[in-house]
Design an enzyme around this catalytic site. Structure first.
Site, PDB file in Angstrom:
ATOM      1  N   GLY A 183      -5.153  -3.012   1.581  1.00  0.00           N
ATOM      2  CA  GLY A 183      -5.514  -4.402   1.905  1.00  0.00           C
ATOM      3  C   GLY A 183      -4.542  -5.338   1.203  1.00  0.00           C
ATOM      4  O   GLY A 183      -4.258  -5.179   0.024  1.00  0.00           O
TER       5      GLY A 183
ATOM      6  N   SER B 122      -7.319  -1.524  -2.238  1.00  0.00           N
ATOM      7  CA  SER B 122      -6.811  -2.893  -2.384  1.00  0.00           C
ATOM      8  C   SER B 122      -5.380  -2.866  -2.891  1.00  0.00           C
ATOM      9  O   SER B 122      -4.975  -1.918  -3.570  1.00  0.00           O
ATOM     10  CB  SER B 122      -7.664  -3.663  -3.400  1.00  0.00           C
ATOM     11  OG  SER B 122      -7.364  -3.231  -4.718  1.00  0.00           O
ATOM     12  N   ASP B 123      -4.612  -3.909  -2.569  1.00  0.00           N
ATOM     13  CA  ASP B 123      -3.365  -4.086  -3.307  1.00  0.00           C
ATOM     14  C   ASP B 123      -3.769  -4.375  -4.754  1.00  0.00           C
ATOM     15  O   ASP B 123      -4.939  -4.661  -5.056  1.00  0.00           O
ATOM     16  CB  ASP B 123      -2.512  -5.216  -2.704  1.00  0.00           C
ATOM     17  CG  ASP B 123      -1.038  -5.065  -3.102  1.00  0.00           C
ATOM     18  OD1 ASP B 123      -0.756  -4.383  -4.124  1.00  0.00           O
ATOM     19  OD2 ASP B 123      -0.156  -5.617  -2.410  1.00  0.00           O
ATOM     20  N   TRP B 124      -2.790  -4.267  -5.636  1.00  0.00           N
ATOM     21  CA  TRP B 124      -3.109  -4.323  -7.063  1.00  0.00           C
ATOM     22  C   TRP B 124      -3.571  -5.726  -7.474  1.00  0.00           C
ATOM     23  O   TRP B 124      -2.793  -6.679  -7.442  1.00  0.00           O
ATOM     24  CB  TRP B 124      -1.899  -3.847  -7.873  1.00  0.00           C
ATOM     25  CG  TRP B 124      -1.960  -2.362  -8.158  1.00  0.00           C
ATOM     26  CD1 TRP B 124      -1.877  -1.770  -9.394  1.00  0.00           C
ATOM     27  CD2 TRP B 124      -2.167  -1.273  -7.228  1.00  0.00           C
ATOM     28  NE1 TRP B 124      -2.027  -0.398  -9.282  1.00  0.00           N
ATOM     29  CE2 TRP B 124      -2.204  -0.061  -7.976  1.00  0.00           C
ATOM     30  CE3 TRP B 124      -2.355  -1.188  -5.851  1.00  0.00           C
ATOM     31  CZ2 TRP B 124      -2.399   1.182  -7.378  1.00  0.00           C
ATOM     32  CZ3 TRP B 124      -2.548   0.054  -5.260  1.00  0.00           C
ATOM     33  CH2 TRP B 124      -2.566   1.216  -6.013  1.00  0.00           C
TER      34      TRP B 124
END
Ligand code: BGC
Length: 746
Positions: free
Chosen positions: A244, A277-279
């Site tokens: 995401g 998720s992206d970080w």
């Protein structure tokens, strides 16, 4: 590289060729070429009963542990139940070095060296789906050898603006090329019991304000331009995970965007993997749980402060989130882990890393990615029998790009620079006179902004050091030929910032012009991931080459092209504009926005804009020269009228009319002649890279499913193929159309 069963049609084609010969049949198909299709293996449901039983034994804390980072690149294990950590690594350039468990610092291992593969732009420039598969299998073997369950790759966002900081990492401006390169890559990786993480879903087309910008795209452009590769990643490649993105889409962050994650990804496309998720891209526990995010990963802060940690546990205890909703996510994660054999690792692939085989894979990709832009005086390939000395000029001749900038790189034992490549390949009798030419300079101001906002104003301190300029001019004057290595590097093109302009950095423009004045036999080689303003240089110089952040063997591959050991066959995967204002996002003044960015150019992204608006690019999409010449003839379709679910067989002959063996990328574009809705002047709908020996003719067939002609109808919310007449065009770039024919759709 190993080849598994998925690689069917190509094997089938060669077996057929062999069996025809054996049985002495007259069918001669050895000069026929056909497209290879790649299909992935769906996630396994064979363990569902076991998973139900495991989940029923897990505490809420253990479930939360499976759903969020418990170190920088792994979730928490549940040892008592035999569930290991889910381990991850970047990324697009190869398996990233090991990062500390609780900070971005390198872990300092001495066994985490890996092959540095060409960046996305380089892979896309090969236009060779077999190389995309090779890349996937090769990097997949490296990932599993490092015990990684998930490789955070490929990065496949559409290149909307040439200024995008991650242009080098992404593939292309075209949705068809994007999906055709993505699918084999994903299939290849996942054959190694490693999941890809297709990123960044979705509409993450700029770095400026990426943490909060709200992207507005009309539905048709979303479906036709920004989503096709993601859709194919699910439906054809069966990607096991998606990432995401940071930004918002239509008001909602992508990691809590019900429309994108639940409606489109899962319900419409049937995605059964997990969304990571992206970080640090999560903003709300409940919204993310409800809207489809499975695993939260992040940047350093106490792991219990993650949204899917204490906050999730509290919200379940208070009844705000149902535990059964949490279970859905846990089950998905476990299903993927069983599919990857990471829970029960019997028979799991072992892989290998940092091997000669893999360096060879990186070489093959790099060698086919180099684009010959201009060769007006036939200086190239270099005639080593008559040349005695070469001036090699420019900091980029020595620059390494495996690491650099903000974001994922690779710690590698091998990165052959362009200068080393020439030293490796040139006969010892030829003298190399090296001069650095320009210094990389960054203003403090820019450094401070890096990772934050668009680099603006003069993007660099653009002056040359007089002594270095003198040295370069002297080297050029005293050598038979000069090669300037210019372009950018991974500090200059970087994640988290977009570029401020298309200007060549570090005073390179002046350097190149001055060198050209003293030695007309000058070849200019750009090493970069994204377009630059090279119009003036392009006029003044007879010989131009484009190369990329091109992996461990990039320098050898480049030298082989310069010397003619390899005939160049790379093609630009994006349009090189004459000036930034010609590019759609800039012509419509819709980049970078502020709180919101509206993609007002709609479906007219990349060459679709240039061709429809009749704007001359500097170098068109799909462009690249060869040391030989090709002729297209006998363009035919198998019928003249088709039904909407037919396959259109487009065939033609491709002759190598020069004296050198070579590879050509045949590109099939279609134009809808009588549409009721807005359509781009032409769209890529097929391509094939074909190896043709000097003097040989190959008969090529490209199969185009009629459904590829569809546009997305926003009112009916479906793909529609309009009846009527379409032009089928074949050529070697979007502006190099060689033959046309017409078909009718009933
Ligand atoms: C990037 C991702 C990357 C992640 C982990 C983020 O900043 O956007 O592409 O996978 O960091 O390194």
């Amino acid at each position: 590289m190993k080849i598994k069963s998925i690689y069917t049609s190509m094997i089938a084609a060669s077996l057929l060729a062999a069996s025809c010969k054996d049985s002495n049949q007259t069918v001669q198909i050895s000069n026929e070429t056909m497209t290879v299709e790649y299909k992935g293996t769906p996630i396994s449901k064979a363990f569902d009963a076991k998973i139900d039983s495991l989940v029923s034994q897990m505490t809420l804390e253990e479930k939360s542990g499976v759903l969020h980072g418990n170190s920088m690149f792994a979730t928490k294990a549940v040892e008592r139940l035999g569930i290991p950590e889910l381990t991850m690594a970047d990324g697009p350039l190869g398996v990233r070095e090991e990062i500390s468990r609780d900070s971005w610092a390198a872990a300092g291992w001495d066994n985490d060296f890996a092959t540095y593969y060409p960046a996305g732009g380089g892979l896309a420039a090969t236009w060779n789906t077999e190389l995309a598969y090779l890349f996937g299998t090769s990097v997949g073997e490296e990932a599993i050898a490092r015990d990684k369950d998930v490789l955070l790759s490929p990065a496949i966002n559409i290149i909307r603006t040439p200024l995008g900081g991650r242009t080098y990492e992404y593939f292309t401006e075209d949705p068809f090329l994007n999906k055709k390169m993505s699918v084999p890559f994903i299939v290849g990786v996942q054959e190694n019991d490693v999941a890809v993480c297709v990123k960044h879903f979705a509409a993450n087309n700029q770095e400026t304000h990426r943490d909060y910008v709200d992207v507005q795209i009309e539905e048709r452009a979303l479906r036709e331009i920004y989503l096709p590769a993601f859709e194919a990643a699910v439906k054809e490649a069966h990607a096991y995970s998606f990432m995401g993105a940071y930004n918002k889409f239509r008001g909602e962050y992508l990691c809590e965007n019900g429309y994108m994650l639940n409606e489109i990804l899962r319900k419409e496309w049937g995605f059964e993997g997990i969304v990571i998720s992206d970080w640090a891209a999560v903003h709300d526990t409940k919204k993310s749980i409800e809207n489809g995010l499975d695993v939260e990963m992040g940047t350093p802060k106490p792991f219990n402060e993650f949204f899917y940690a204490d906050s999730l546990i509290e919200k379940v205890k208070s009844g705000e989130i149902a535990e059964s909703d949490v279970d859905i996510h846990v089950k998905r994660v476990l299903r993927m882990m069983f599919t990857l054999k990471s829970i029960d690792d019997k028979g799991r692939a072992k892989g290998s890393i940092n091997t000669e085989d893999h360096f060879e894979d990186a070489y093959k990709i790099a060698a086919e990615s180099v684009v010959l832009l201009k060769n007006a005086k036939n200086l190239l390939p270099l005639k080593t029998d008559i040349i005695k000395s070469i001036a090699v000029i420019g900091n980029n001749a020595m620059k390494k790009n495996a690491l650099g900038g903000f974001g994922a790189g690779v710690k590698t034992k091998r990165e052959v620079t362009p200068l080393e490549g020439l030293q490796n390949r040139l006969p010892k009798s030829i003298e190399i006179n090296y001069a650095e030419g320009y210094l990389e300079r960054y203003s403090n101001n820019e450094k401070a902004k890096l990772g934050d906002i668009t680099l603006s104003g003069p993007a660099t301190i653009n002056t040359l050091e007089p002594a270095l300029l003198d040295e370069a001019i002297k080297a050029a004057k005293n050598s038979d030929v000069a090669i300037i290595f210019a372009g950018s590097n991974r500090d200059y093109e970087t994640e988290a910032s977009d570029r401020g302009s298309l200007d060549l950095p570090f005073g390179q423009e002046e350097l190149i012009k001055k060198v050209l004045e003293v030695n007309p036999n000058t070849i200019v080689v750009f090493i970069a991931g994204a377009p630059f303003d090279i119009e003036d240089i392009s006029k003044k110089s007879s010989s131009l080459i484009w190369s990329w952040f091109n992996g461990s063997e990039g320098g050898n591959a480049l030298a082989d092209v310069i010397l003619g050991n390899v005939n160049p066959s790379g093609k630009l995967p994006w349009t090189m504009p004459k000036k930034i204002e010609d590019s759609p996002a800039h012509a419509t003044n819709s980049f970078p926005g502020d709180e919101t960015v509206s993609y007002t150019e709609g479906i007219l992204v990349g060459y679709r804009w240039f061709d429809t608006k009749k704007i001359e690019p500097l170098y068109p999409f799909g462009y690249g020269l060869s040391y030989t010449t090709f002729e297209f003839s006998n363009l035919k379709t198998d019928k003249t009228a088709y039904d909407k679910d037919d396959m259109i067989k487009v065939s033609f002959d491709l002759k190598n009319t020069g004296t050198t063996d070579g590879k050509e990328v045949a590109q099939l574009y279609i134009s809808d002649e009588e549409s009721y809705v807005e359509k781009a002047a032409q769209e890529l709908k097929g391509f094939q890279k074909i190896s043709v020996k000097s003097g040989e003719t190959k008969h090529v067939t490209i199969t185009l499913p009629a459904k590829e002609l569809a546009y997305y109808n926003e009112v009916k919310k479906e793909w529609l193929v309009e009846s009527g007449s379409y032009k089928i065009k074949i050529g070697n770039s979007s502006r190099g159309i060689k033959a046309e024919t017409k078909i009718n759709i009933n």
